[in-house]
Design a protein around this motif. Structure first.
Motif, PDB file in Angstrom:
ATOM      1  N   ALA A   1     -14.320   1.496 -11.705  1.00  0.00           N
ATOM      2  CA  ALA A   1     -15.199   1.171 -12.253  1.00  0.00           C
ATOM      3  C   ALA A   1     -15.368   3.354 -13.396  1.00  0.00           C
ATOM      4  N   LYS A   2     -15.206   3.490 -11.967  1.00  0.00           N
ATOM      5  CA  LYS A   2     -15.712   5.237 -12.865  1.00  0.00           C
ATOM      6  C   LYS A   2     -14.704   5.869 -13.814  1.00  0.00           C
ATOM      7  N   THR A   3     -13.583   5.368 -13.407  1.00  0.00           N
ATOM      8  CA  THR A   3     -12.182   5.963 -14.496  1.00  0.00           C
ATOM      9  C   THR A   3     -12.455   5.364 -15.814  1.00  0.00           C
ATOM     10  N   PHE A   4     -12.574   3.750 -15.553  1.00  0.00           N
ATOM     11  CA  PHE A   4     -11.697   3.484 -17.208  1.00  0.00           C
ATOM     12  C   PHE A   4     -13.579   2.600 -17.626  1.00  0.00           C
ATOM     13  N   THR A   5     -13.903   3.374 -18.270  1.00  0.00           N
ATOM     14  CA  THR A   5     -15.518   3.642 -18.817  1.00  0.00           C
ATOM     15  C   THR A   5     -15.038   3.109 -20.450  1.00  0.00           C
TER      16      THR A   5
END
Length: 214
Positions: free
Chosen positions: A53-57
């Motif tokens: 969730a934090k990486t592929f915003t």
């Protein structure tokens, strides 16, 4: 409060240090309150969902969220799990279960990244037939994951320490493993710079017709 510093004392001589520090500086991964990273600690499905969730915003929603019966609204990772599912990562198990505390395996990390980023539509698994040449433990790769492992290898997502000939597909992925594969996924998307490493698996280049004749 978790540490988000790009340098952790317990990764000073760690094989994945540069990958970890890069993601930490971007706030994608965090350390623990005592400022350690614990690179060899395994990763749960909930923890992996948070990283996704934090990486592929920038990814758009692909499907409606399913309410998992084992992820109550007050669960610490509920929002991240909902996001990771909605953008196409981390599928559910039968009976609407997510099993957030289950340890995610190395092969599951690769399959998740290939599926979630739709890498199969961009990379053809030319070395599917030669996986046995690349890895000495191909027989341990689950049948359902063979093509995705080949695609992940083609895309440069696979790292294996200390021996790149051993995929070790079914053991729990460590925090270091996940950091490197996620970073390599961002590299595949063209969002980060290449970090050299002796532990990234490099797929053999297919021979050209001229090379076959020589």
């Amino acid at each position: 409060m978790a540490s988000t510093c790009g340098s952790f004392p317990d990764i000073k001589n760690q094989w994945a240090r540069l990958f970890v520090e890069s993601l930490a500086n971007e706030g994608v991964i965090t350390g623990f309150p005592n400022r350690t990273f614990r690179p060899d600690t395994s990763v749960t499905r909930a923890e992996f969902a948070v990283i996704i969730a934090k990486t592929f915003t920038k990814l758009k929603k692909k499907r409606d969220y399913i309410r998992f019966i084992d992820v109550p609204t007050h669960h610490w990772a509920a929002k991240a799990i909902q996001t990771a599912y909605a953008i196409g990562f981390l599928n559910e198990f039968p009976n609407n279960r997510f099993f957030p505390d289950n340890r995610i395996s190395r092969v599951e990390v690769l399959v998740t990244l290939v599926k979630g980023l739709d890498i199969a539509s961009k990379v053809k698994p030319e070395e599917l037939a030669t996986l046995q040449v690349i890895y000495q433990d191909t027989d341990q790769i689950p049948d359902y994951a063979m093509t995705d492992v080949a695609i992940a290898t083609s895309a440069g997502l696979v790292a294996s320490y200390p021996n790149t000939k051993l995929l070790k597909p079914n053991i729990p992925a460590t925090r270091a493993d996940v950091a490197v594969s996620v970073y390599q996924a961002l590299l595949f998307l063209g969002e980060v710079q290449k970090i050299p490493s002796d532990y990234l698996v490099v797929a053999p280049q297919p021979q050209t017709e001229l090379e076959h004749k020589s």
